[in-house]
Motif scaffolding. Structure first.
Motif, short mmCIF file in Angstrom:
data_model
loop_
_atom_site.label_atom_id
_atom_site.label_comp_id
_atom_site.label_asym_id
_atom_site.label_seq_id
_atom_site.Cartn_x
_atom_site.Cartn_y
_atom_site.Cartn_z
N THR A 295 59.11 62.42 56.97
CA THR A 295 59.54 62.40 55.57
C THR A 295 60.83 61.60 55.46
OG1 THR A 295 58.60 64.60 55.21
CG2 THR A 295 60.23 63.81 53.60
N VAL A 296 60.83 60.60 54.59
CA VAL A 296 62.01 59.76 54.38
C VAL A 296 62.84 60.36 53.25
CG1 VAL A 296 62.87 57.47 53.79
CG2 VAL A 296 60.79 57.71 55.18
N ALA A 297 64.07 60.77 53.56
CA ALA A 297 64.96 61.35 52.56
C ALA A 297 65.88 60.29 51.94
CB ALA A 297 65.78 62.47 53.17
N GLY A 298 66.09 59.23 52.62
CA GLY A 298 66.97 58.21 52.07
C GLY A 298 67.08 57.03 53.00
N PRO A 299 67.56 55.92 52.44
CA PRO A 299 68.05 55.73 51.07
C PRO A 299 66.89 55.60 50.07
CG PRO A 299 68.14 53.66 52.24
CD PRO A 299 67.70 54.68 53.25
N PRO A 300 67.19 55.70 48.78
CA PRO A 300 66.13 55.62 47.78
C PRO A 300 65.33 54.32 47.85
CG PRO A 300 68.15 56.44 46.79
CD PRO A 300 68.51 56.00 48.17
N GLN A 301 66.01 53.21 48.21
CA GLN A 301 65.30 51.93 48.29
C GLN A 301 64.25 51.96 49.40
OE1 GLN A 301 68.56 52.47 48.44
NE2 GLN A 301 69.76 50.77 47.57
N LEU A 302 64.56 52.66 50.51
CA LEU A 302 63.60 52.76 51.60
C LEU A 302 62.42 53.63 51.19
CD1 LEU A 302 62.74 52.19 54.49
CD2 LEU A 302 64.20 54.09 55.26
N VAL A 303 62.69 54.68 50.43
CA VAL A 303 61.60 55.53 49.92
C VAL A 303 60.65 54.69 49.07
CG1 VAL A 303 61.03 57.49 48.44
CG2 VAL A 303 63.02 57.62 49.97
N ALA A 304 61.21 53.81 48.23
CA ALA A 304 60.38 52.95 47.38
C ALA A 304 59.56 51.98 48.22
CB ALA A 304 61.27 52.18 46.40
N HIS A 305 60.17 51.43 49.28
CA HIS A 305 59.44 50.51 50.15
C HIS A 305 58.30 51.23 50.87
CE1 HIS A 305 61.32 46.56 50.05
NE2 HIS A 305 62.50 47.15 49.89
N MET A 306 58.54 52.48 51.27
CA MET A 306 57.48 53.24 51.95
C MET A 306 56.32 53.50 51.00
SD MET A 306 58.51 53.55 55.06
CE MET A 306 57.15 54.60 55.57
N ARG A 307 56.63 53.84 49.74
CA ARG A 307 55.56 54.06 48.75
C ARG A 307 54.75 52.78 48.54
NH1 ARG A 307 59.46 57.15 45.37
NH2 ARG A 307 59.02 59.38 45.66
N GLU A 308 55.45 51.66 48.42
CA GLU A 308 54.77 50.39 48.20
C GLU A 308 53.91 50.02 49.40
OE1 GLU A 308 55.91 45.67 47.52
OE2 GLU A 308 57.45 47.23 47.25
N LEU A 309 54.45 50.23 50.60
CA LEU A 309 53.68 49.92 51.81
C LEU A 309 52.44 50.81 51.90
CD1 LEU A 309 53.37 48.44 54.51
CD2 LEU A 309 54.87 50.16 55.55
N GLY A 310 52.62 52.10 51.62
CA GLY A 310 51.50 53.02 51.67
C GLY A 310 50.41 52.65 50.67
N ALA A 311 50.81 52.27 49.45
CA ALA A 311 49.84 51.89 48.43
C ALA A 311 49.11 50.62 48.83
CB ALA A 311 50.56 51.69 47.10
N ARG A 312 49.83 49.67 49.44
CA ARG A 312 49.20 48.42 49.85
C ARG A 312 48.18 48.66 50.96
NH1 ARG A 312 53.46 45.34 52.12
NH2 ARG A 312 54.33 45.42 50.03
N LEU A 313 48.53 49.52 51.92
CA LEU A 313 47.60 49.83 53.00
C LEU A 313 46.37 50.55 52.47
CD1 LEU A 313 50.14 50.93 55.79
CD2 LEU A 313 48.89 48.77 55.65
N THR A 314 46.59 51.45 51.51
CA THR A 314 45.45 52.18 50.93
C THR A 314 44.52 51.23 50.21
OG1 THR A 314 46.80 54.18 50.67
CG2 THR A 314 44.79 54.02 49.34
N ARG A 315 45.09 50.29 49.44
CA ARG A 315 44.27 49.32 48.72
C ARG A 315 43.45 48.45 49.67
NH1 ARG A 315 49.02 48.77 45.58
NH2 ARG A 315 49.54 46.82 46.66
N SER A 316 44.00 48.22 50.87
CA SER A 316 43.31 47.33 51.81
C SER A 316 42.02 47.92 52.35
CB SER A 316 44.25 46.99 52.99
OG SER A 316 44.43 48.13 53.82
N VAL A 317 41.84 49.25 52.26
CA VAL A 317 40.63 49.87 52.77
C VAL A 317 39.80 50.52 51.65
CG1 VAL A 317 41.58 50.26 55.06
CG2 VAL A 317 41.90 52.00 53.30
#
Length: 319
Positions: A295-317
């Protein structure tokens, strides 16, 4: 062997092998008398090589560590191995020795026989480096050309691509190469702009020393603070806070050293709190490679990057 310089080089090559050599064996190898070996040993000592003699019926000689580093005699295989290793160190494969690697590589490549250069290039091309970050790859020859010009106090010409993509030709007096761990920078006096500048080396192309010597300028304190401050500010620092659902030892083996050592929070959990100058994109990718839930608690920018990365990986499959 009557050629004294050649005999001394052969004797030095033998002594640099990590073993003790009986004087009689050295004499046999070099086809001279034991007395000649003793004189040659004295000559090497006068040149700064710490040769130690052992007592006994036979007696022996070995090269030991001294107060200073004397010149080393390398065979072809050793020279190639060291050149490839130094190129890897200059390319950030070994954190913390980048600048020393470039200085040593510049000295070695200056005297490296031309017959060995294709072997060094071929071996490096066939080797895949383990990247530690998102820093741009730089040809070691670019670094050694710049380092050689700075050391030899020669003006340097090169092409340069600015942040906005604009191309220009520069003529500079190179002052120093600076490594920030992810990027290389050249601090130099720009002849046409008549001022000090900092150049990102990954944006430098076709550098060459002009042969024109220059008297080194004194870097003003204000310029030094501005130039070196620029290289530091290029690395934004982040407060990273991540909790892992795995033992600290398992997580530590999979995390980059820049994030430090995870602190155990239980038998099967741990937490990392660290300051990092790595890019958020790279941090997100590296964390996703850890083989456990986290679980990423911070910084907020890293949390946003993790969400974006996760969404991109999900879309790929998702098809």
């Amino acid at each position: 062997m009557t050629d004294t310089p050649a005999r001394l080089l052969n004797l030095l090559s033998l002594l640099q092998t990590p073993r003790e050599w009986p004087g009689s064996e050295l004499a046999q190898r070099l086809d001279v008398s034991p007395r000649t070996i003793r004189r040659d040993i004295d000559r090497l000592r006068d040149l700064g090589y710490p040769v130690e003699a052992t007592k006994g019926a036979v007696g022996g000689y070995r090269l030991v560590a001294g107060a200073a580093m004397p010149p080393l005699l390398l065979d072809d295989e050793e020279a190639v191995a060291i050149a490839v290793g130094l190129r890897a160190g200059a390319g950030h494969a070994i954190e913390g020795i980048e600048e020393a690697s470039v200085r040593a590589l510049a000295k070695l490549e200056q005297v490296l026989p031309s017959r060995l250069r294709p072997r060094v290039t071929a071996l490096q091309s066939a080797t895949v480096p383990l990247a530690q970050g998102d820093g741009a790859m730089i040809d070691p020859r670019t670094l050694t050309t710049i380092a050689g010009a700075a050391t030899g106090r020669e003006r340097l010409r090169f092409g340069y691509r600015a942040r906005d993509g604009a191309e220009s030709r520069r003529l500079v007096e190179p002052y120093r190469l600076v490594s920030t761990g992810r990027r290389w920078y050249l601090v130099a006096y720009d002849m046409e702009r008549e001022d000090w500048r900092t150049f990102r080396v990954d944006r430098v192309s076709e550098p060459f020393a002009t042969g024109a010597r220059f008297a080194p300028r004194e870097l003003p304190v204000s310029s030094a603070e501005q130039l070196f401050g620029h290289t530091r500010s290029a690395q934004q620092e982040h407060e990273v806070d991540v909790a892992f659902d795995a033992p600290a030892a398992l997580v530590a083996a999979q995390l980059p050293r820049s994030l430090g050592t995870p602190a155990p929070t239980g038998e099967a959990s741990c937490r990392v709190r660290a300051r990092s100058t790595d890019s958020l994109e790279w941090l997100a990718l590296r964390l996703s490679l850890v083989d456990c839930d986290f679980t990423v608690a911070g910084p907020p920018q890293l949390v946003a990057h993790m969400r974006e990365l996760g969404a991109r990986l999900t879309r790929s499959v998702d098809g």
